[in-house]
Structure formats: structure tokens, C-alpha cells
Design a protein around this motif. Structure first.
Motif, mmCIF file in Angstrom:
data_model
loop_
_atom_site.group_PDB
_atom_site.id
_atom_site.type_symbol
_atom_site.label_atom_id
_atom_site.label_comp_id
_atom_site.label_asym_id
_atom_site.label_seq_id
_atom_site.Cartn_x
_atom_site.Cartn_y
_atom_site.Cartn_z
ATOM 1 N N PHE A 117 0.819 -1.213 0.000
ATOM 2 C CA PHE A 117 0.000 0.000 0.000
ATOM 3 C C PHE A 117 0.856 1.266 0.000
ATOM 4 O O PHE A 117 0.325 2.366 -0.082
ATOM 5 N N LEU A 118 2.161 1.088 0.096
ATOM 6 C CA LEU A 118 3.067 2.233 0.089
ATOM 7 C C LEU A 118 3.629 2.495 -1.307
ATOM 8 O O LEU A 118 3.825 3.648 -1.698
ATOM 9 N N CYS A 119 3.889 1.427 -2.069
ATOM 10 C CA CYS A 119 4.436 1.581 -3.428
ATOM 11 C C CYS A 119 3.578 2.519 -4.295
ATOM 12 O O CYS A 119 4.111 3.426 -4.939
ATOM 13 N N PRO A 120 2.256 2.307 -4.363
ATOM 14 C CA PRO A 120 1.441 3.199 -5.211
ATOM 15 C C PRO A 120 1.505 4.666 -4.776
ATOM 16 O O PRO A 120 1.429 5.565 -5.622
ATOM 17 N N VAL A 121 1.643 4.921 -3.469
ATOM 18 C CA VAL A 121 1.727 6.300 -2.984
ATOM 19 C C VAL A 121 3.019 6.952 -3.488
ATOM 20 O O VAL A 121 3.020 8.113 -3.923
ATOM 21 N N ASP B 215 -6.905 -8.147 2.566
ATOM 22 C CA ASP B 215 -5.639 -7.480 2.266
ATOM 23 C C ASP B 215 -5.374 -7.452 0.762
ATOM 24 O O ASP B 215 -5.185 -6.394 0.157
ATOM 25 N N GLU B 216 -5.394 -8.626 0.139
ATOM 26 C CA GLU B 216 -5.003 -8.701 -1.270
ATOM 27 C C GLU B 216 -5.996 -7.998 -2.183
ATOM 28 O O GLU B 216 -5.611 -7.273 -3.103
ATOM 29 N N ASN B 217 -7.296 -8.219 -1.936
ATOM 30 C CA ASN B 217 -8.289 -7.596 -2.811
ATOM 31 C C ASN B 217 -8.228 -6.077 -2.749
ATOM 32 O O ASN B 217 -8.337 -5.393 -3.769
ATOM 33 N N LEU B 218 -8.056 -5.539 -1.548
ATOM 34 C CA LEU B 218 -7.941 -4.082 -1.431
ATOM 35 C C LEU B 218 -6.640 -3.581 -2.040
ATOM 36 O O LEU B 218 -6.590 -2.494 -2.615
ATOM 37 N N ALA B 219 -5.577 -4.373 -1.918
ATOM 38 C CA ALA B 219 -4.279 -3.964 -2.483
ATOM 39 C C ALA B 219 -4.343 -3.858 -4.002
ATOM 40 O O ALA B 219 -3.839 -2.896 -4.595
ATOM 41 N N VAL B 220 -4.968 -4.848 -4.647
ATOM 42 C CA VAL B 220 -5.034 -4.810 -6.107
ATOM 43 C C VAL B 220 -5.948 -3.687 -6.576
ATOM 44 O O VAL B 220 -5.660 -3.007 -7.574
ATOM 45 N N LEU B 221 -7.044 -3.441 -5.866
ATOM 46 C CA LEU B 221 -7.926 -2.326 -6.229
ATOM 47 C C LEU B 221 -7.214 -0.989 -6.053
ATOM 48 O O LEU B 221 -7.358 -0.079 -6.881
ATOM 49 N N PHE B 222 -6.439 -0.878 -4.994
ATOM 50 C CA PHE B 222 -5.694 0.354 -4.732
ATOM 51 C C PHE B 222 -4.641 0.576 -5.813
ATOM 52 O O PHE B 222 -4.478 1.688 -6.331
#
Length: 517
Positions: free
Chosen positions: A37-41, A102-109
Motif C-alpha cells: 500500500f506504500l508503493c502506489p503512494v 488485504d489482497e483484494n484491497l491492495a489490487v484495487l488500490f
């Protein structure tokens, strides 16, 4: 570097779980963090920095970091839960959280952020749409390609999740490893590409940092050769580069003048700065922008004054076309006190098309404040201002080329979506799709094609009708039906446009084609 590091840490954490190392050494879980969740930011921050809008990222970063902070707290809870002997959540429940939530929210993010980066660049391209098309593409295409890869990888990620959910023969993290390697490869490419870009920037900063039509290096070398040292030349270049890049997205005369006034204060440590424009009808200089004592906020000037050309120091600059540097204002009888008396003044003319357009003026409370470097800088800033104003003047007069980005987007939209076949197509709907004003789109089409918007669209419809009239599959179509198929909303409109463009009626055109064939 941050992308590669964070991406590697995400994969490393999963590998330690797959190898069973975390079972043997549960203390390792203390170092687990939701780096996914930090990489996309970091990615968004890079994009905003690239388009020189990092201040916007600072304002929005708290919202972008919310998923990371949420899962940071949640991971901390899970760690406590493990060391407490799964007191609150069982192993099965924790596994569900990791695999589903965790994973589903990560891919959507990740997918949402990739699309968001696309939007940032699209908005940036619209801002510089008055530049030649190849310049805009050169500036943005490489990063758009990276964004596109991330969108594709996110979609593949969703596919892997669905595959594992539907296939009973697959399990574990095996199917993810090619995907993770692809992510790391993309991060590495972005890092290498970015480093090359920075190296080019350091070796030739003025080319990368300035607008193509505001060549700072050429402006300095072509105008002045008396800077005392190389360090001074670099300082001058840096200041002018800042001015040029600040003018990058200014699209009106008012925006240009207020930006120049503001930057004179910010970068030259002046007390005030006023830009005058010559009103030809009044033969007087009118205050158009000011920073310092005359700045009333919201781009308003406190008690604006007009100075007749030839009167005062500013008026003398206008009439003579020569700069005026007055060291002691109280000893100069030409001095006109504006808001309060000051010690020294510098006024430099701004030339446009060989004539005085206005004056860049500054006063200071200290006597003998302005030195030769101030004069040289003001003259260069005046030239930059004239270049930008001249560019805006050309745009307003319709001196545009087919390389204009908005025009290219317009043609692409017409060809790809065949929107000209829509009988309800109007200037307003087309401009709304391109996110530009109807007036600007009309000006573009007139300047480049030499025709009005309706004539331009009708020409496309007539060409479409010609193709249909020659197409064997449309042999049974009536002439009127073909006209409607091409986008015309009535028989009369079709016949009039066809006859005007081709010199014959649609029936005559079809008959001649049949005779030839």
C-alpha cells in the motif's frame, strides 16, 4: 530505488511465509509492514513531481496514505494476536484476512492509483496543449507507457486471484511469482529510465526545465556577455529557468503579468514590482499587475494609477525605450510618488513586435539598491515576458499548426469513434469531450483547416457518404438513407453539403461511379 525496495520487501515477506521460516521464528513478523500500500503512494508522488505539481501531492498524500496506515495498525494488531496465542482471531480467520481483505484491497488500490496517474498526465497534457504535438508526446509518452504497464499488471493480478479461486488444482503463491517479478521489472525500468532522465537534467538543465519556446541559455548568450563569473551565470540561469517554467501553464495575459510580478518579489528579494501596459488610445501606462505594497490580494491593485507616456521615470522609459536606473529618487524631478516615497527605482521597457508594449518597474526604500545585475536580470525577464506574450498573441490570432495537441486529440476522436456520423454532434459537445472551450476549438479548426466547425464536420460526412455510395453492400440503400448514415440529419442538408463539396448531387455521383465501374 524506493519502488524496487518496497516491491522486494513485499515479495520477501511472502517468501518467508512460504518457506515456513516465520513459523520457526515468529519474531520476524514484527518487521512485516504493508508495503504493497506504500508503493502506489510513492508512484503518485513521483508523477506529481515530474509535472512540477508536488505541492498538490503534499496536500493529498494524507489521503493516499490512509490504506497503508490502516493496515499498519491492523498488522500490528495481528502481530499482537499471534503472540497472544490467537486470542482474538484464529489462524483460519487471519488467513482469510490476508487472502481476501488485504489482497483484494491492495489490487484495487494499485489499479486505482495507476488510473489516477493517467489522469494526472492527461490533465498536464491539456495544460500544455498549445505546444507542438511532438513536444508534448516527448515530454509525457514514456511515463504514459509505464502507467499502461501498471494498469495491465493490475488486471493480470485480478486474473490470478480469480484463477486461484476457480481452480482447485492451483494453490499457494506459486502463480503470483511471475506477476511479482513483472512488477519488480517495471519498477527497475522506471528507476533506470528516471535516473537517465535526471542525468540528462543535470547535464543540460535548461533544456529539461524550460518551455521549448523559452530557451534560457540562448536568451542569455544572445543578449549579454558581461556576467562577472561562471557562478553568477549559473545563478542567472537558475532564476530565469524558474521564471520560464513558472510561465509554462499561463494562458492569459493577466496570468503572465501577475506571475512575473510575483516571481520578481520571490526570487530577487525586491520590495515591490509593478507591470505597466501601454494603452495606445490613452497614450498612457496602466498598472496591470503588482506585488508588494500595491498588491491588494486576489490579483487586484491598490489604488491603480495611470502615467502618461513621457512623464515620470516610467513614462520616460516608455517614450525612450531605454531602461532607467535611478539611484536617488528624491534628486530626480521626474519622480512621481505612487503609494509612498522611496529611495531608488529601476524601470525596464518590454518590447513586443519591435515596439514598446509596457514597462517592468520596481522601487526600493534604499538608495543605490539596484546594481548592474538587476538591470541585466530585468532586461532578460522583460524578454521572457515578451516571448510568452508573443506566443499568446499568435494563439489568439490563430497561428496554430496541425501539431497542436488539442487538434490531434480532436482528429483522433473523430476517426476512432466516428463521432462525425452522429447527427447531434455540435461544437459544444466536441469541446466538452476534449475539455476545452467551444471558442478555442472553433479557433483551432478555423486556423488549421481554414473552415468553420460545421463545414469541417460536413466535409467528413460527405467523404463518408462517397464511400458508402461506392460500397456494393449499400447498393440497396436510398440516397437519403446513406446521407443519414453518414451523419446528416436531413435530405436538404445532405444534398447541399454534397453539391457544395463535390460539384454534383449524390445521385449523379453514384451514377457516374456505376458507369466507370
Amino acid at each position: 530505488n524506493a519502488f524496487v525496495l518496497c516491491g522486494s520487501l513485499v515479495i520477501l515477506q511472502v517468501i518467508l511465509i512460504d518457506l515456513g521460516i516465520t513459523k520457526k521464528h515468529p519474531a520476524l513478523l514484527l518487521f512485516y509492514l504493508p508495503y504493497q500500500f506504500l508503493c502506489p503512494v510513492l508512484f503518485v508522488g513521483f508523477t506529481f513531481a515530474y509535472v512540477d505539481e508536488f505541492q498538490k501531492f503534499r496536500k493529498r498524500v494524507r489521503y493516499l496514505l490512509m490504506p497503508f496506515l490502516f493496515f499498519f495498525v491492523f498488522y500490528s494488531f495481528l502481530k499482537v494476536n499471534v503472540f497472544a496465542g490467537y486470542r482474538w482471531l484464529s489462524i483460519a480467520e487471519m488467513a482469510w484476512v490476508n487472502q481476501e481483505l488485504d489482497e483484494n484491497l491492495a489490487v484495487l488500490f494499485a489499479l486505482g492509483v495507476a488510473i489516477y496517474n493517467h489522469r494526472i498526465l492527461r490533465r498536464f497534457k491539456r495544460k500544455i496543449g498549445n505546444l507542438p504535438f511532438h513536444i508534448v508526446e516527448q515530454k509525457t509518452k514514456w511515463l504514459v507507457n509505464i502507467f499502461s504497464v501498471f494498469v495491465v499488471l493490475s488486471v493480470v493480478w485480478v486474473g490470478v486471484i480469480l484463477l486461484l479461486r476457480w481452480s482447485s488444482s492451483l494453490s499457494g503463491h506459486g502463480p503470483y511469482y511471475p506477476l511479482w517479478l513483472s512488477y519488480l521489472g517495471t519498477y527497475a525500468i522506471l528507476m533506470i529510465w528516471g535516473l537517465r532522465h535526471l542525468a540528462k537534467l543535470e547535464s543540460n538543465p535548461e533544456k529539461e526545465n524550460t518551455i521549448s519556446y523559452l530557451n534560457v541559455e540562448a536568451l542569455i548568450s544572445g543578449s549579454f556577455h558581461s556576467f562577472p563569473a561562471t557562478s553568477e551565470q549559473q545563478r542567472i540561469t537558475q532564476i530565469l529557468t524558474y521564471f520560464a517554467t513558472s510561465l509554462f501553464d499561463k494562458n492569459t495575459e493577466s496570468e503572465v503579468l501577475w506571475d512575473i510580478a510575483k516571481n520578481c518579489i520571490a526570487k530577487l528579494d525586491l520590495e515591490d514590482c509593478i507591470l505597466y501596459r501601454l494603452d495606445d488610445q490613452k497614450n498612457a501606462l496602466v498598472q496591470k499587475a503588482a506585488y508588494g505594497h500595491k498588491d491588494g490580494g486576489n490579483k487586484k491593485i491598490l489604488s491603480p494609477i495611470e502615467i502618461p507616456c513621457g512623464f515620470g521615470i516610467v513614462g520616460s522609459t516608455c517614450r525612450s525605450g531605454v531602461y532607467q536606473k535611478v539611484d536617488v529618487l528624491q534628486q530626480d524631478p521626474r519622480y512621481i510618488i505612487d503609494d509612498k516615497a522611496r529611495g531608488s527605482e529601476l524601470a525596464v521597457p518590454i518590447f513586443l513586435d519591435g515596439e514598446v508594449w509596457g514597462v517592468l518597474d520596481s522601487e526600493h526604500s534604499e538608495e543605490y539598491f539596484f546594481i548592474d545585475q538587476h538591470v541585466q536580470l530585468f532586461q532578460l525577464i522583460a524578454k521572457l515576458t515578451a516571448i510568452k506574450l508573443g506566443q499568446l498573441k499568435k494563439v489568439s490570432q490563430g497561428h496554430l499548426t496541425e501539431e497542436n495537441t488539442h487538434y490531434q486529440n480532436f482528429l483522433g476522436w473523430l476517426n476512432e469513434e466516428r463521432s462525425f456520423t452522429n447527427p447531434d454532434l455540435s461544437l459544444e459537445t466536441a469541446s466538452a469531450h476534449l475539455n476545452i472551450s467551444p471558442g478555442y476549438l472553433s479557433q483551432l479548426i478555423n486556423a488549421i483547416s481554414g473552415t468553420s466547425f460545421p463545414e469541417f464536420i460536413n466535409a467528413l460526412r460527405v467523404n463518408e457518404a462517397k464511400q458508402l455510395l461506392m460500397d456494393p453492400e449499400y447498393t440497396n440503400y436510398t440516397i437519403v438513407a446513406i446521407g443519414l448514415e453518414a451523419g446528416f440529419n436531413s435530405k436538404s442538408a445532405f444534398y447541399n453539403a454534397f453539391k457544395k463539396q463535390s460539384g454534383q448531387t449524390p445521385s449523379e455521383y453514384r451514377s457516374r461511379y456505376k458507369m466507370v465501374s
